[in-house]
Enzyme design. Structure first.
Site, PDB file in Angstrom:
ATOM      1  N   HIS A  62     -62.566 -46.336 -20.690  1.00 43.86           N
ATOM      2  CA  HIS A  62     -62.251 -47.743 -20.998  1.00 43.86           C
ATOM      3  C   HIS A  62     -63.138 -48.297 -22.117  1.00 43.86           C
ATOM      4  CE1 HIS A  62     -65.378 -48.974 -17.941  1.00 43.86           C
ATOM      5  NE2 HIS A  62     -65.557 -49.944 -18.813  1.00 43.86           N
ATOM      6  N   ASP A  75     -62.600 -41.928 -15.439  1.00 42.90           N
ATOM      7  CA  ASP A  75     -62.899 -42.835 -16.548  1.00 42.90           C
ATOM      8  C   ASP A  75     -63.992 -42.286 -17.480  1.00 42.90           C
ATOM      9  OD1 ASP A  75     -63.197 -45.020 -18.186  1.00 42.90           O
ATOM     10  OD2 ASP A  75     -63.330 -46.483 -16.563  1.00 42.90           O
ATOM     11  N   SER A 104     -71.278 -49.703 -18.235  1.00 43.94           N
ATOM     12  CA  SER A 104     -70.203 -48.731 -18.264  1.00 43.94           C
ATOM     13  C   SER A 104     -70.578 -47.564 -19.147  1.00 43.94           C
ATOM     14  CB  SER A 104     -68.930 -49.362 -18.802  1.00 43.94           C
ATOM     15  OG  SER A 104     -68.241 -49.949 -17.757  1.00 43.94           O
TER      16      SER A 104
END
Ligand code: ARG
Ligand code: GLU
Length: 712
Positions: A92, A228, A646
């Site tokens: 992402h 991810d 992230s």
């Protein structure tokens, strides 16, 4: 009643001592703040191995992702894993770059992207990568010539000058970049020195059906099965120093990179996370929490919902629109869902009540200190005012100004004075805009948002131009949309490009209805709303500084950590499940089995790629299994993280990579304001699943070989 008392009893503790696992700690303060605690919990490293100024310690294996022009506002983190500048981050985080290269015929979003040798790597335009070289406390220098009785304005301007000087001196004569940030609400200032690279290339990304498996449905949720991850490579000039993109650049040779622990994590083992958390607000007063929970979040949620639902509806109708809006809807939905979870968590743990409890203590403790006492009253007043003003502001900033055609019109505001650089950037922006623009979708959002605006904004705050249109079209936003969309040229790329390149035409834009409407909204916002917000908030920074100072003085024995601010931090914890509610216990690990259980070809978010099904059927997991012979996918852990974390490397007790961070679990997403170790979990992707996908699914042996040969 009894229950709530016992909750208070335990929760009060939270404010006095920082509980196990809470906190985002500073690498250069590990020795005094947290290393001992980390070692007690299992860490096998010294503070110097994790961070040493100007030398090859773990901090130099972590990269902060930024954008050209604002490289210090790290939006994600990555971890280097080879001696040729290869790093891992989240799918992402790189989504926009994959999307940039995707078309209907060559759809990397759907099919994935793998460079089977370096020549196939694709430049990630405008992506920057920063590596922390050193960090130090520069509070004394920042406060030079500042006195306590100075007016805030004078103080701020001296501070700015000092900071500027510190940043300049820190990197003079080097290729490094310096940034001073405020910590503890401005009671302390620390300098970060970075090496910043600008030639970054995409190496590999799984198909969205793996990298975004579960989509927005599973986002912020545990148990989770999203693969991810994504791979990039840093390129450097011939001297291994940062250089602008050039085909002649060489893969960067890092001073440090992470070795992988192919055994992954097991339950209750120690983990730590290094990365760039963006924003937390751990020290907000009860008044602020109430305001966010009852006013700001609910209205923001409502306005975003309108846009998200409309985008999704059109995406389902047309595969081209799905690609065009995939990135836009994902980012709109991400914050939207978090705000919902935040409200629930704040309610459930009565965070307002807890903060009030602390504030009562504060009042008692400082009963003889009128300056400190007045802080709370001032907070109260400010947040009361914000409760009135903010909804109006949101109808502009989360509402009309987010209508695509209007915000795009806004980029032409200064076209009549534009120089050639601005013109060429407008041309570039125009190309990107139209690549990802769908008129019927935007028109529908226009109609709905305008109707909301008209219904909820008092007449005196409506721009005159809108009032005229309302009158002409009897408040019918459909009709207003017809009028705007049929007359504007801003929906037609050929006309827009022609206009941009002909300066004589520039003035014509002033008569364009979309531009006029944007101008009307933004002028009203700038003249009537923003000044009120600015004025209301103007004392907040100083109040926050005083409040945090007072809290620290009140609890001298506790170990305060500063709020996240996109600087380098370390969090630690254990791989661990949790109990979301009575009688339910979540396991810490998910496996491929769970992906297959969710598999449903008719639901876009749960349509497992055939190749993955096949690997499952054959049990072809290579050496990537856990002790039960299953293929691990994700795990939950108690590391305190937030947005920006992230892609952060998750490391074991010896600093070997066991996974990468990508999310938090639903029941604990209020942790930016209130962390509770019982329920707050970060979600990581298991390194074994990453390797499995690269190896077995993508067959990218070049990447596997590179990682393993660096691992010796
Ligand atoms: N919640 C994660 C984060 O805050 C992942 C977001 C991307 N995924 C998505 N489905 N929108 O960034
Ligand atoms: N997905 C988030 C990010 O982009 C991390 C999740 C969180 O907010 O903790 O940084």
């Amino acid at each position: 009643m009894k229950k709530s008392i016992s909750i208070f009893g335990t929760l009060l503790l939270v404010w006095q001592i920082t509980l196990a696992d809470e906190g985002m700690w500073l690498p250069f303060r590990l020795k005094e703040q947290t290393i001992q605690k980390m070692q007690e919990l299992g860490l096998n490293l010294s503070a110097n191995q994790i961070y040493t100024a100007d030398s090859a310690s773990f901090n130099q294996a972590v990269v902060g992702l930024g954008i050209n022009g604002r490289p210090f506002r790290h939006f994600c983190t990555g971890g280097l894993i080879s001696d040729e500048g290869l790093f891992l981050t989240n799918h992402h985080c790189g989504y926009g770059y994959i999307q940039q290269y995707s078309t209907i015929d060559n759809d990397y979003l759907t099919n994935g992207f793998w460079a089977y040798d370096k020549s196939q790597e694709l430049q990630a335009t405008n992506l920057t990568v920063s590596i922390l070289v050193r960090m130090e406390d520069v509070t004394a220098k920042a406060f030079e010539n500042i006195t306590n009785d100075m007016p805030t304005k004078t103080r701020d301007s001296i501070l700015r000058i000092n900071i500027h000087r510190i940043e300049k001196e820190a990197v003079q004569g080097t290729h490094l970049k310096a940034k001073v940030n405020e910590f503890y609400g401005g009671n302390e200032y620390y300098l970060s020195v970075y090496e910043i690279f600008e030639d970054v290339r995409m190496v590999g990304a799984p198909p969205s059906a793996i990298g975004k498996f579960g989509g927005d449905t599973d986002n912020w949720v545990w148990p989770r099965h999203t693969g991810d991850f994504m791979l990039f490579r840093i390129y450097a000039g011939p001297d291994n120093k940062p250089a602008p993109y050039s085909p002649n650049n060489k893969p960067y040779k890092p001073t440090r990179y992470f070795k992988i622990n192919p055994q992954g994590v097991s339950e209750n083992t120690f983990t730590f996370v290094m990365g760039y958390p963006g924003t937390t607000e751990q020290y907000l007063p009860s008044y602020a929490i109430k305001f966010i929970k009852n006013t700001q979040n609910p209205l923001s949620i409502h306005l975003r919902e309108i846009r998200i639902e409309t985008m999704k509806k059109h995406m389902e109708l047309d595969p081209k629109v799905r690609i065009q809006y995939s990135s836009k809807v994902a980012s709109a939905a991400n914050a939207w869902k978090k705000w919902i979870g935040e409200i629930q968590g704040l309610e459930r743990f009565n965070v307002v009540g807890q903060k009030q409890e602390l504030e009562n203590k504060f009042r008692n403790y400082y009963s003889q200190n009128p300056d400190y006492l007045s802080i709370l009253n001032q907070y109260n007043e400010i947040y009361q005012k914000l409760t009135t003003i903010m909804p109006f502001a949101l109808y502009f900033t989360e509402g009309v100004l987010r209508i695509e055609i209007l915000s795009y019109a806004g980029s032409f505001n200064e076209i009549t004075q534009a120089d050639s650089a601005t013109i060429s950037s407008l041309i570039k922006q125009t190309r990107t805009f139209f690549k990802n623009y769908h008129i019927p979708l935007d028109r529908e959002i226009f109609v709905k948002i305008l109707a909301e605006f008209n219904q909820n904004i008092p007449e005196n705050l409506k721009p005159t131009f809108l009032v005229i249109l309302n009158k002409k079209f009897k408040n019918n936003s459909e009709k207003i949309a017809d009028w705007v969309f049929s007359r504007t040229i801003l929906t037609d790329s050929t006309k827009v490009l022609a206009l941009i390149s002909n300066p004589k035409e520039h003035k014509k834009l002033e008569k364009d209805p979309a531009f006029q409407l944007w101008k009307a909204f933004s002028t009203t916002y700038d003249n009537q709303i923003r000044p009120q917000l600015v004025e209301t908030r103007q004392n907040l920074p100083e109040l926050n500084r005083q409040f945090i100072k007072a809290l620290r003085e009140m609890q001298p024995e506790s170990n305060f950590y500063p709020d996240a601010n996109s600087t380098f931090r370390i969090s630690y914890g254990q791989a661990k499940g949790y109990s979301p509610r009575d009688a339910v216990q979540y396991h810490y690990q998910t496996t491929l089995q769970g992906i297959i259980e969710k598999d449903n070809p008719t639901i876009y978010d749960y349509n497992v790629p055939e190749k993955l099904r096949e690997l499952y059927r054959k049990g072809d997991y290579g050496s990537y299994t856990n002790s039960q012979g299953q293929l691990p996918v994700c795990f939950a852990a108690t590391n305190h993280t937030t947005g920006g974390n992230s892609g952060s490397p998750i490391l074991d007790a010896s600093g070997r990579l066991v996974g990468i961070n990508f999310d938090r679990a639903w029941d604990g997403v209020m942790s930016d304001m209130y962390y509770n170790p019982l329920i707050c979990r970060n979600i990581g992707l298991d390194i074994r699943y990453i390797l499995f996908i690269i190896d077995k699914f993508a067959g990218a042996q070049n990447i596997i070989n590179e990682i393993y040969s660096s691992n010796n």
